[in-house]
Design a protein around this motif. Structure first.
Motif, mmCIF file in Angstrom:
data_model
loop_
_atom_site.group_PDB
_atom_site.id
_atom_site.type_symbol
_atom_site.label_atom_id
_atom_site.label_comp_id
_atom_site.label_asym_id
_atom_site.label_seq_id
_atom_site.Cartn_x
_atom_site.Cartn_y
_atom_site.Cartn_z
ATOM 1 N N SER A 1 0.853 -1.184 0.000
ATOM 2 C CA SER A 1 0.000 0.000 0.000
ATOM 3 C C SER A 1 0.893 1.239 0.000
ATOM 4 C CB SER A 1 -0.887 0.002 1.248
ATOM 5 O OG SER A 1 -0.089 0.163 2.404
ATOM 6 N N PRO A 2 0.323 2.409 -0.304
ATOM 7 C CA PRO A 2 1.122 3.633 -0.244
ATOM 8 C C PRO A 2 1.692 3.895 1.153
ATOM 9 C CG PRO A 2 -0.879 4.046 -1.473
ATOM 10 C CD PRO A 2 -1.005 2.667 -0.879
ATOM 11 N N THR A 3 0.925 3.616 2.187
ATOM 12 C CA THR A 3 1.415 3.810 3.547
ATOM 13 C C THR A 3 2.547 2.836 3.836
ATOM 14 O OG1 THR A 3 -0.847 4.363 4.157
ATOM 15 C CG2 THR A 3 0.704 3.985 5.952
ATOM 16 N N GLY A 4 2.386 1.605 3.387
ATOM 17 C CA GLY A 4 3.447 0.619 3.547
ATOM 18 C C GLY A 4 4.706 1.017 2.804
ATOM 19 N N TRP A 5 4.534 1.639 1.624
ATOM 20 C CA TRP A 5 5.698 2.089 0.862
ATOM 21 C C TRP A 5 6.439 3.193 1.617
ATOM 22 C CZ3 TRP A 5 9.173 0.499 -2.072
ATOM 23 C CH2 TRP A 5 10.061 1.388 -2.668
ATOM 24 N N ALA A 6 5.695 4.105 2.229
ATOM 25 C CA ALA A 6 6.334 5.179 3.001
ATOM 26 C C ALA A 6 7.139 4.586 4.160
ATOM 27 C CB ALA A 6 5.280 6.148 3.529
ATOM 28 N N ILE A 7 6.586 3.602 4.839
ATOM 29 C CA ILE A 7 7.294 2.962 5.950
ATOM 30 C C ILE A 7 8.510 2.200 5.430
ATOM 31 C CG2 ILE A 7 7.096 1.135 7.689
ATOM 32 C CD1 ILE A 7 4.213 2.121 8.138
ATOM 33 N N THR A 8 8.368 1.514 4.308
ATOM 34 C CA THR A 8 9.488 0.773 3.730
ATOM 35 C C THR A 8 10.609 1.710 3.316
ATOM 36 O OG1 THR A 8 7.989 -0.945 2.967
ATOM 37 C CG2 THR A 8 10.135 -0.830 1.890
ATOM 38 N N TYR B 1 21.662 -1.155 -1.534
ATOM 39 C CA TYR B 1 20.876 0.052 -1.268
ATOM 40 C C TYR B 1 20.723 0.848 -2.546
ATOM 41 C CZ TYR B 1 19.090 4.397 0.375
ATOM 42 O OH TYR B 1 18.292 5.491 0.535
ATOM 43 N N VAL B 2 19.523 1.005 -2.954
ATOM 44 C CA VAL B 2 19.186 1.823 -4.109
ATOM 45 C C VAL B 2 17.985 2.644 -3.696
ATOM 46 C CG1 VAL B 2 18.373 1.795 -6.486
ATOM 47 C CG2 VAL B 2 20.025 0.107 -5.737
ATOM 48 N N ASP B 3 17.956 3.900 -4.069
ATOM 49 C CA ASP B 3 16.810 4.739 -3.744
ATOM 50 C C ASP B 3 15.662 4.340 -4.667
ATOM 51 O OD1 ASP B 3 15.348 6.629 -2.449
ATOM 52 O OD2 ASP B 3 16.102 8.296 -3.632
ATOM 53 N N MET B 4 14.812 3.490 -4.168
ATOM 54 C CA MET B 4 13.719 2.937 -4.966
ATOM 55 C C MET B 4 12.558 3.924 -5.001
ATOM 56 S SD MET B 4 14.406 -0.698 -5.060
ATOM 57 C CE MET B 4 15.842 -1.518 -4.405
ATOM 58 N N GLU B 5 11.793 3.847 -6.076
ATOM 59 C CA GLU B 5 10.705 4.804 -6.237
ATOM 60 C C GLU B 5 9.320 4.194 -6.092
ATOM 61 O OE1 GLU B 5 10.818 4.848 -11.062
ATOM 62 O OE2 GLU B 5 12.403 5.850 -9.946
ATOM 63 N N TRP C 1 6.922 0.165 -5.265
ATOM 64 C CA TRP C 1 6.942 -1.260 -4.960
ATOM 65 C C TRP C 1 7.451 -2.046 -6.156
ATOM 66 C CZ3 TRP C 1 6.939 -2.701 -0.244
ATOM 67 C CH2 TRP C 1 6.126 -2.121 0.717
ATOM 68 N N ARG C 2 7.031 -1.664 -7.341
ATOM 69 C CA ARG C 2 7.434 -2.379 -8.553
ATOM 70 C C ARG C 2 8.947 -2.355 -8.709
ATOM 71 N NH1 ARG C 2 8.802 -2.250 -13.722
ATOM 72 N NH2 ARG C 2 7.718 -3.560 -15.202
ATOM 73 N N HIS C 3 9.529 -1.174 -8.558
ATOM 74 C CA HIS C 3 10.973 -1.034 -8.690
ATOM 75 C C HIS C 3 11.693 -1.884 -7.651
ATOM 76 C CE1 HIS C 3 14.765 1.550 -8.484
ATOM 77 N NE2 HIS C 3 14.789 0.915 -9.638
ATOM 78 N N ARG C 4 11.188 -1.897 -6.435
ATOM 79 C CA ARG C 4 11.801 -2.698 -5.366
ATOM 80 C C ARG C 4 11.714 -4.189 -5.686
ATOM 81 N NH1 ARG C 4 9.262 -4.833 -0.283
ATOM 82 N NH2 ARG C 4 10.950 -5.288 1.129
ATOM 83 N N ASP C 5 10.557 -4.648 -6.160
ATOM 84 C CA ASP C 5 10.387 -6.069 -6.447
ATOM 85 C C ASP C 5 11.259 -6.513 -7.617
ATOM 86 O OD1 ASP C 5 8.608 -6.177 -4.370
ATOM 87 O OD2 ASP C 5 6.821 -6.138 -5.639
#
Length: 177
Positions: A104-111, A141-145, A147-151
Motif C-alpha cells: 500500500s502507499p502507507t506501507g511504501w512510506a514505511i518501507t 541500497y538503491v533509492d527505490m521509487e 513497490w514495482r521497482h523494489r520487487d
C-alpha cells in the motif's frame, strides 16, 4: 476531488481537432511536469492521510469515552487497539517480506523510511569502526521509487553473486539479439 481534477486535466492532451505534433508535444510537456512536480507521490499520500485521519478520530472517540463511562471506554479501547495493531501489521509486513502481497502507499512510506534508516545505521557503524563488516550492503541500497521497482530490483539482489552474473549475462545475451 482535487487529485481527480489533476488526473482529468492531465489526460486531456489528445484533441481530434489539433495537429498530431501539437498533441504529442502537449502530452510530453504534461508528462514531464507530472514527474518534475511529483504529482504521483502526492496522489499516493491521499490514502495515507485518510488512514491517519481515521486513527486520530478513533483516538478522539476513545478519549471522549473515557470521560463518560469507564467500562464502555475500556471495551472500545481494546477493540480499537486490536484493529489498529492488525492494520499496522499488514502495513509493515511488506517491508520485511518481498513476496508479501499487502502493498500500500502507507506501507511504501514505511518501507522507504526503514531503508533509509537502515542505510544510515550501517554507514554510522562502519564509520565509527565499531564493527568491521563487508561493504556488500552498499550494493543493495538503491533509492527505490515504488513497490514495482523494489520487487524487480530484489529479484537481482537476493540470489548469490554467481546467480546474478548468470542472470545478467542472459539478459545481455537477449538484448544483443
Amino acid at each position: 476531488m482535487l487529485a481527480k481534477q489533476w488526473l482529468r486535466e492531465y489526460l486531456r492532451w489528445d484533441s481530434i481537432l489539433s495537429d498530431p505534433q501539437e498533441n504529442v508535444r502537449l502530452r510530453q510537456q504534461r508528462f514531464q511536469a507530472w514527474n518534475d512536480w511529483g504529482v504521483a507521490n502526492k496522489i499516493y499520500a491521499i490514502p495515507a492521510l485518510l488512514e491517519i485521519a481515521l486513527d486520530l478520530f478513533l483516538c478522539g472517540v476513545i478519549t471522549f469515552l473515557w470521560t463518560l463511562h469507564h467500562a464502555l471506554a475500556l471495551a472500545i479501547t481494546v477493540s480499537v487497539t486490536i484493529i489498529l495493531l492488525v492494520t499496522l501489521f499488514y502495513i509493515v509486513l511488506p517491508t520485511f517480506s518481498r513476496s508479501c502481497p499487502y502493498k500500500s502507499p502507507t506501507g511504501w512510506a514505511i518501507t522507504s523510511l526503514y531503508a533509509r534508516l537502515y542505510w544510515v545505521g550501517k554507514v554510522a557503524i562502519e564509520t565509527i569502526g565499531a564493527l568491521q563488516m563487508p561493504c556488500r550492503w552498499r550494493d543493495y541500497y538503491v533509492d527505490m521509487e515504488s513497490w514495482r521497482h523494489r520487487d524487480v530490483y530484489a529479484s537481482f539482489v537476493e540470489p548469490s553473486g554467481d546467480e546474478i552474473k548468470m542472470m545478467l549475462s542472459q539478459y545481455e545475451y537477449r538484448n544483443d539479439k
